[in-house]
Design an enzyme around this catalytic site. Structure first.
Site, PDB file in Angstrom:
ATOM      1  N   LYS A  11      -7.170   0.058   4.855  1.00  0.00           N
ATOM      2  CA  LYS A  11      -6.215   0.830   6.054  1.00  0.00           C
ATOM      3  C   LYS A  11      -7.022   1.954   6.423  1.00  0.00           C
ATOM      4  O   LYS A  11      -7.420   2.803   5.427  1.00  0.00           O
ATOM      5  CB  LYS A  11      -4.974   1.161   5.443  1.00  0.00           C
ATOM      6  CG  LYS A  11      -4.180   2.189   6.598  1.00  0.00           C
ATOM      7  CD  LYS A  11      -3.083   2.569   5.862  1.00  0.00           C
ATOM      8  CE  LYS A  11      -2.864   3.522   4.554  1.00  0.00           C
ATOM      9  NZ  LYS A  11      -3.665   4.798   5.142  1.00  0.00           N
ATOM     10  N   PRO A  97     -13.111   0.906  -3.362  1.00  0.00           N
ATOM     11  CA  PRO A  97     -13.007   1.930  -4.311  1.00  0.00           C
ATOM     12  C   PRO A  97     -11.448   2.434  -4.535  1.00  0.00           C
ATOM     13  O   PRO A  97     -10.755   2.363  -3.600  1.00  0.00           O
ATOM     14  CB  PRO A  97     -13.892   3.107  -3.750  1.00  0.00           C
ATOM     15  CG  PRO A  97     -14.538   2.563  -2.441  1.00  0.00           C
ATOM     16  CD  PRO A  97     -13.897   1.179  -2.181  1.00  0.00           C
ATOM     17  N   ILE A  98     -11.267   2.941  -5.627  1.00  0.00           N
ATOM     18  CA  ILE A  98     -10.091   3.329  -6.077  1.00  0.00           C
ATOM     19  C   ILE A  98      -9.591   4.926  -5.797  1.00  0.00           C
ATOM     20  O   ILE A  98     -10.815   5.944  -5.650  1.00  0.00           O
ATOM     21  CB  ILE A  98      -9.883   3.326  -7.460  1.00  0.00           C
ATOM     22  CG1 ILE A  98      -9.765   1.752  -7.878  1.00  0.00           C
ATOM     23  CG2 ILE A  98      -8.325   3.572  -8.055  1.00  0.00           C
ATOM     24  CD1 ILE A  98     -10.072   1.206  -9.451  1.00  0.00           C
ATOM     25  N   LEU A 102      -7.968   4.459   1.589  1.00  0.00           N
ATOM     26  CA  LEU A 102      -7.814   3.342   2.342  1.00  0.00           C
ATOM     27  C   LEU A 102      -6.688   2.374   1.999  1.00  0.00           C
ATOM     28  O   LEU A 102      -6.640   1.362   2.629  1.00  0.00           O
ATOM     29  CB  LEU A 102      -9.043   2.449   1.857  1.00  0.00           C
ATOM     30  CG  LEU A 102     -10.691   3.145   2.069  1.00  0.00           C
ATOM     31  CD1 LEU A 102     -11.649   2.174   1.490  1.00  0.00           C
ATOM     32  CD2 LEU A 102     -10.762   3.215   3.440  1.00  0.00           C
ATOM     33  N   GLY A 104      -5.643   0.790  -0.605  1.00  0.00           N
ATOM     34  CA  GLY A 104      -6.062  -0.366  -1.146  1.00  0.00           C
ATOM     35  C   GLY A 104      -4.809  -1.030  -2.004  1.00  0.00           C
ATOM     36  O   GLY A 104      -4.619  -1.974  -1.969  1.00  0.00           O
ATOM     37  N   GLY A 105      -4.434  -0.163  -2.746  1.00  0.00           N
ATOM     38  CA  GLY A 105      -3.212  -0.748  -3.659  1.00  0.00           C
ATOM     39  C   GLY A 105      -2.004  -1.255  -2.917  1.00  0.00           C
ATOM     40  O   GLY A 105      -1.506  -2.398  -3.226  1.00  0.00           O
ATOM     41  N   SER A 107      -2.194  -2.356   0.346  1.00  0.00           N
ATOM     42  CA  SER A 107      -2.689  -3.394   1.112  1.00  0.00           C
ATOM     43  C   SER A 107      -2.677  -4.669  -0.010  1.00  0.00           C
ATOM     44  O   SER A 107      -2.146  -5.753   0.447  1.00  0.00           O
ATOM     45  CB  SER A 107      -3.958  -3.173   1.566  1.00  0.00           C
ATOM     46  OG  SER A 107      -4.504  -4.318   2.647  1.00  0.00           O
ATOM     47  N   ASP A 139       3.465   3.768   2.517  1.00  0.00           N
ATOM     48  CA  ASP A 139       2.471   2.764   3.057  1.00  0.00           C
ATOM     49  C   ASP A 139       2.763   1.340   3.089  1.00  0.00           C
ATOM     50  O   ASP A 139       2.165   0.544   3.586  1.00  0.00           O
ATOM     51  CB  ASP A 139       1.006   3.079   2.378  1.00  0.00           C
ATOM     52  CG  ASP A 139       0.081   4.161   2.912  1.00  0.00           C
ATOM     53  OD1 ASP A 139       0.828   4.950   3.834  1.00  0.00           O
ATOM     54  OD2 ASP A 139      -0.795   4.483   2.528  1.00  0.00           O
TER      55      ASP A 139
END
Length: 290
Positions: A11, A97-98, A102, A104-105, A107, A139
């Protein structure tokens, strides 16, 4: 049933305007969110019980985490449907990357919820699934949708924006985490801005959209740079890369995106950044409306 798999895309907050914290401890915000064609990959398959295995280049940072957002989302799905923990084996190929700004978690959790609905044959529409995704944070719903939207309120008031043209970009992460909580605390300690929603561009061509975005901001970028100087260096490096028209931090960092006018420019920028910063995470990508 064979395993089901889906991309959990990165994201990108093309801009992020943040207001002062409210009485409930939340920050109002305004953002235009787009999704990349790079991300993690989530796979689910039937099993006797719920489990999660994390692999991939950034898997080690999550392998020992007992309360991954995927597990939280799937347990919330079981509670919402009254079916208990979904009996699924979930594999997360962690390619992003953590603590990178972005999403990530979130998504990952959104992809897992969609796959679980399919694997279990659940009669849930997207609105019901978005409500479940909301338990993991603001999110959650936007990352479950995985399409371009204006995000307002706490990030949970979403308006689709199909007019956004495909945008070519390079993503650059200097290899340092940028914890969201710390960035917001640093933002609160300084002068705060308003969560204003700008008027949309009159012209939605890629070049005009990039020019419009250049007049906007990410309010979390200055405090993130103050906490993690490597982010400021990353912004400078991306801005100086060949073909980059606009460089900005995404979310609460530490990933920086560089918007380019052509796919060849994004590829050239990625190659240049990879050569100059061999330990950084770099990816050329395409941002699209859906």
């Amino acid at each position: 049933m064979p395993p089901l798999s889906a991309l959990a895309p990165a994201k990108i907050n093309l801009f992020l305007h943040v207001g002062p914290v409210d009485a409930d401890g939340y920050h109002p915000l305004s953002s235009l969110v787009a999704f990349a064609d790079v991300g993690d990959r989530v796979t689910v398959e039937p099993a006797e019980r719920l489990s999660l295995t994390v692999t991939g280049p950034f898997g080690a940072g999550l392998a020992a985490e007992p309360d991954n957002l995927i597990l939280r989302a799937l347990r919330a799905l079981g509670e919402a449907t009254g079916t208990g923990e979904p009996p699924l084996k979930v594999t997360l190929d962690k390619c992003l990357p953590i603590a990178a700004g972005l999403g990530g978690g979130s998504s990952d959790a959104g992809a897992a919820l969609k796959l679980a609905r399919q694997a279990l044959g659940l009669d849930l529409d997207d609105a019901a699934l978005e409500a479940v995704a909301g338990v993991i944070g603001a999110d959650g719903p936007m990352c479950l949708r995985m399409r371009t939207a204006w995000a307002e309120g706490r990030g949970d008031v979403l308006t689709d924006e199909p007019r956004l043209p495909p945008l070519w970009a390079v993503l650059f992460n200097p290899g340092v985490p940028s914890p969201t909580g710390a960035v917001y605390r640093a933002y609160d300690a300084g002068p705060t801005r308003a969560a204003d929603r700008p008027a949309p561009p009159v012209d939605w061509s890629p070049a005009a959209v990039i020019d419009w975005l250049a007049g906007l901001r990410n309010d979390l970028q200055p405090p993130a740079e103050a906490l993690t100087p490597a982010i400021a260096g990353a912004v400078q490096a991306v801005a100086a890369a060949p073909g980059v028209a606009l460089a900005r931090m995404s979310g609460s960092g530490a990933t920086v995106f560089g918007l380019c006018r052509f796919s060849e420019d994004a590829a050239a920028a990625a190659a240049s950044l990879s050569a100059a910063h061999p330990t950084a995470w770099v990816a050329a990508t395409r941002l699209a409306a859906a």
